[in-house]
Scaffold this motif. Structure first.
Motif, mmCIF file in Angstrom:
data_model
loop_
_atom_site.group_PDB
_atom_site.id
_atom_site.type_symbol
_atom_site.label_atom_id
_atom_site.label_comp_id
_atom_site.label_asym_id
_atom_site.label_seq_id
_atom_site.Cartn_x
_atom_site.Cartn_y
_atom_site.Cartn_z
ATOM 1 N N ARG A 143 37.067 46.523 51.342
ATOM 2 C CA ARG A 143 38.425 46.299 51.844
ATOM 3 C C ARG A 143 39.477 46.795 50.858
ATOM 4 O O ARG A 143 40.679 46.676 51.120
ATOM 5 N N HIS A 145 40.041 45.963 47.406
ATOM 6 C CA HIS A 145 40.565 45.114 46.348
ATOM 7 C C HIS A 145 39.445 44.756 45.381
ATOM 8 O O HIS A 145 38.276 45.114 45.586
ATOM 9 N N MET A 560 46.323 39.477 45.425
ATOM 10 C CA MET A 560 46.440 40.081 46.747
ATOM 11 C C MET A 560 47.186 39.141 47.689
ATOM 12 O O MET A 560 46.929 37.944 47.722
ATOM 13 N N ASP A 561 48.101 39.727 48.440
ATOM 14 C CA ASP A 561 48.867 38.978 49.434
ATOM 15 C C ASP A 561 47.985 38.773 50.662
ATOM 16 O O ASP A 561 47.685 39.725 51.385
ATOM 17 N N GLN A 562 47.580 37.523 50.921
ATOM 18 C CA GLN A 562 46.625 37.233 51.991
ATOM 19 C C GLN A 562 47.215 36.317 53.053
ATOM 20 O O GLN A 562 46.493 35.533 53.676
ATOM 21 N N GLU A 568 48.102 42.011 53.707
ATOM 22 C CA GLU A 568 47.045 42.568 52.857
ATOM 23 C C GLU A 568 47.007 44.081 52.943
ATOM 24 O O GLU A 568 46.892 44.778 51.922
ATOM 25 N N SER A 759 42.173 46.366 58.354
ATOM 26 C CA SER A 759 42.416 45.382 57.298
ATOM 27 C C SER A 759 41.151 44.671 56.864
ATOM 28 O O SER A 759 41.115 44.078 55.789
ATOM 29 N N HIS A 761 39.687 42.092 58.517
ATOM 30 C CA HIS A 761 39.644 40.702 58.963
ATOM 31 C C HIS A 761 38.941 40.545 60.303
ATOM 32 O O HIS A 761 38.818 39.426 60.788
#
Length: 793
Positions: A143, A145, A560-562, A568, A759, A761
């Motif tokens: 993903r 990261h 990470m902005d989740q 993200e 993304s 998810h």
């Protein structure tokens, strides 16, 4: 001793934890790096051992040395006190060197509390090759990261100025007084910035008097004529190669506004230029301290050993005549003394000039020509060659004399209007440092630290072994002998110890005596070196510490902005102009923050934060990608005789390549067979907009959302919104909290499904196929044919 790494044959182990396991157990998703290391040791072995029958034979080498010292002391002549002191000083120096040849044959300094000493006259080499664990390298998940200590982290892509040379203008204004609003007159001057990946930035600037200077940070400006000669050119070569070379001599002329200012001299050779640059760069205090230390090293007393000093000559005259010397003799002595003073001053002056020239040469070399301290990179070398029309090989990533010469000549041509200036805000002069490049740079820092620790441990092997050196025996003793020698010393051994302590207290003025170092090797054979193991000198702390420092303290490494999948995805596609080597929020001007025509299809003009970071933090557009050199590319369809060739695939162009094509917009109407309308179509050529026929168009855009980012492309009817409101909508979408039961938007743009699937998810199948079964636990998909089937063993 040599340590050689083979980095091309590195191996990475499989990660110990999967990404999900690393998050649950608060571990890091890393892989261990192993590199083959070769250790080569050169040492001497003994081919013969001589038994010592008695204690007298043990002390025989020291007796010979003592006898030689006594003979040398007798050689001291019985003259005046001054002469005796000088000769005793040289006698002490001779004693030290007289001992060394004897010690090469008989290792007297290594005679221990044993009954044998050895002769060494054979050199052996041992080579050890071993896989060495260097450190842990963080791995990027699918993903995009990293996982460190159970926390997901993202490395922001940094946008910096591409290494190369850039020519710009500078406006000088003259005011009649400090209260006047408008200047009386203003005039343009030009300068060139030489930018590198690692090292010192250099500016070649023309001041308001048309004098050319070389400027660096925290360094006084240097006349360009001096600088060109200091890098290895001659004055004739410089004056013949540069157009209107008389401009370079303006620095050496008298200043009409300040006639009291000292005129700079004209230099012809590099050593003279090194000396002048040294005097200009270094301060007087540092200069004096360096010269004093070098003077002590450069003028040893051994050179005047055969000559008779003047006090000795006057004393000899007194002893000869038994009375005061006559007026003629005194005048002769005074004349000799004056000649000797002049010779000493001239010798000191020559030594000072040599030291200054060497220091100036080292300063120039370390600033611009040392690969360890200065690096242009492959991209920088290509930019230099293209700009200055040079043919220097790409593997030469430091500056050369040809670079400085061509850069100065090009600056003079720019000042005369024969060359164009550079637009530094154009994307062809800016490149992106991706997460891989940032980590690669930090790995280089870790390897430099590892090299430093290895060198220290090779210089001090006792510290590498982390234990006290022990005395080595060349014969096997019984336990009773060892206990006796440890409890009670023999008289000869005690004398031996006293002799050694007495010799250790002697201080020679010339240099210090290095004490012998003992190591524990084996009881059968003494090999004469420290048994260094590869694992003892290669440590993982420097490498892991550098990476830990980068991920923990670097502003480009962020959590990470989740909040939702869009947050993200946007976080991983972000571009930042700040960070190490970039601009700061306080110094960034509107020109840096603004929108440039070259941003089309590469950087979104809408999505950017509000506040101090406006324009400094951007996002990649929906179709943009970063090529191997770090330049942002965007795709286009080719147009052939008015027909859009969609089946031939996408053609990606960088900002520099786009300047050579005629480009049409992506929202043009096309027929069923992909023909453009037969009318005047608006096109863009570089930064000019015009209209042309469909047969003259070369490329056309891919999609209407090509010029905006993913978050902005999720806004319906975006073309009817105000830019400021669209900016707020793009940023606020990332702050939305996901609902428990996902639903399709009532009004959407069609990009939602692709954004969520990319993304990570959403569960996605590895291959496409036919869905035959679906439940809350599993989904069965049958692929088409055997194309995707696993290979049979």
């Amino acid at each position: 001793m040599e340590v050689f790494f083979y980095p091309n044959f590195y191996q990475l182990t499989p990660p110990e934890y999967t990404p999900s396991q690393a998050i649950i157990k608060s571990k890091s998703y890393t892989s261990k790096l192993y590199i083959p290391v070769q250790l080569t040791q050169h040492y001497k072995t003994d081919i013969n051992t001589i038994p010592a029958a008695s204690a007298q034979q043990k002390l025989e080498p020291f007796a010979k040395i003592k006898k030689a010292q006594q003979q040398e002391v007798k050689l001291v002549s019985k003259t005046t006190k001054h002469n005796r002191a000088v000769e005793q000083f040289h006698a002490f120096k001779k004693k030290q060197w007289a001992v060394k040849p004897y010690l090469k044959q008989v290792q007297t300094s290594q005679i221990l509390k044993t009954t044998k000493y050895s002769l060494f006259n054979k050199v052996n080499i041992t080579i050890k090759l071993k896989w060495v664990y260097v450190g842990d390298i963080p791995l990027m998940t699918k993903r995009g990261h990293f996982i460190l200590n159970g926390c997901a982290r993202v490395i922001i892509n940094q946008m910096i100025r591409s290494p190369g040379i850039y020519y710009q203008k500078k406006i000088y204004e003259n005011f009649s007084n400090k209260w006047s609003e408008k200047p009386e007159n203003s005039f343009l001057r030009y300068y060139a910035d030489l930018i590198c990946n690692r090292g010192t930035w250099l500016r070649i600037e023309m001041d308001k008097y048309n004098k050319i200077w070389a400027q660096m940070k925290r360094v006084p400006k240097i006349p360009m004529m001096w600088f060109l000669i200091a890098v290895g050119l001659t004055d004739k070569m410089v004056l013949k190669s540069i157009m209107d070379s008389q401009i370079l001599l303006y620095n050496l002329e008298e200043d009409p506004l300040n006639p009291n200012k000292k005129i700079l001299p004209y230099v012809k050779t590099p050593p003279a230029a090194w000396t002048k640059i040294y005097n200009l760069v270094f301060s007087k205090k540092k200069n004096l301290s360096l010269l004093r230390s070098s003077r002590k090293k450069k003028t040893p007393l051994t050179k005047v050993q055969t000559s008779i000093s003047l006090p000795v000559a006057s004393q000899l005259l007194k002893n000869t005549f038994k009375q005061e010397p006559s007026a003629a003799a005194a005048a002769e002595i005074k004349k000799l003394q004056q000649q000797q003073d002049i010779g000493k001053k001239q010798q000191e002056l020559n030594n000072i000039i040599e030291v200054k020239a060497e220091q100036g040469r080292n300063w120039i070399f370390n600033r611009f020509m040392n690969p360890r301290t200065y690096d242009l990179g492959k991209v920088g070398r290509v930019n230099f060659n293209n700009k200055l029309k040079l043919t220097i090989p790409l593997h030469v990533t430091t500056l050369t004399p040809q670079d400085f010469l061509a850069a100065t000549n090009h600056l003079i041509l720019v000042s005369k209007g024969l060359r164009e200036l550079d637009d530094i805000d154009h994307l062809k002069y800016r490149r992106v440092r991706t997460s891989g490049e940032l980590i690669q740079t930090q790995i280089g820092i870790g390897l430099v630290r590892l090299e430093k620790t290895i060198r220290e441990k090779m210089l001090f092997p006792a510290a590498a072994q982390q234990r006290e050196p022990m005395l080595v025996s060349t014969t096997q003793h019984s336990n009773n002998d060892l206990t006796k020698s440890s409890t009670k010393k023999e008289p000869a051994a005690a004398a031996h110890q006293q002799e050694r302590t007495a010799r250790s207290k002697i201080q020679y003025p010339s240099q210090k005596i290095k004490k012998p170092v003992y190591s524990q090797l084996s009881q059968n054979n003494y090999t004469g070196f420290w048994p260094i193991n590869i694992n003892t000198i290669v440590n993982t702390k420097p490498f892991n510490g550098a990476l830990r420092e980068f991920f923990g303290t670097n502003p480009l490494s962020q959590f990470m902005d989740q909040i939702n999948p869009l947050a993200e995805l946007t976080h991983k596609r972000r571009l930042s102009s700040m960070g190490p080597g970039g601009v700061t929020r306080d110094s960034a001007t509107l020109a840096i923050r603004g929108i440039h025509p070259s941003h089309y299809g590469r950087i979104c003009p809408v999505e950017t934060p509000e506040g101090k970071n406006t324009g400094l933090v951007n996002s990649l557009t929906a179709y943009a990608r970063v090529n191997g050199d770090g330049y942002i590319e965007t795709p286009f369809y080719r147009v052939y005789k008015g027909q859009v060739q969609k089946k031939t695939g996408l053609y990606f162009f960088s900002a520099k390549q786009e300047e050579t094509i005629k480009l049409a917009a992506a929202d043009l109407y096309t027929s069923d067979i992909s023909f453009l309308p037969n009318a005047s179509i608006p096109v863009r050529i570089i930064e000019d907009f015009t209209k042309t026929g469909r047969n003259d168009i070369e490329y056309v855009g891919v999609a209407a959302i090509q010029m905006i980012s993913i978050a902005t492309s999720l806004i319906p009817f975006f073309e009817h919104d105000d830019a400021n409101r669209a900016l707020m909508g793009s940023n606020m979408q990332r702050q939305a909290v996901s609902i428990l039961k996902p639903q399709r938007p009532i009004v959407g743009t069609g990009l939602e499904a692709r954004a969520v699937s990319d993304s990570g998810h959403v569960v996605t199948a590895k291959y496409s196929g036919l869905v035959t079964y679906m439940s809350s636990k599993k989904i069965l998909i049958y692929t088409w044919g055997d194309f995707y089937a696993p290979e049979k063993p």
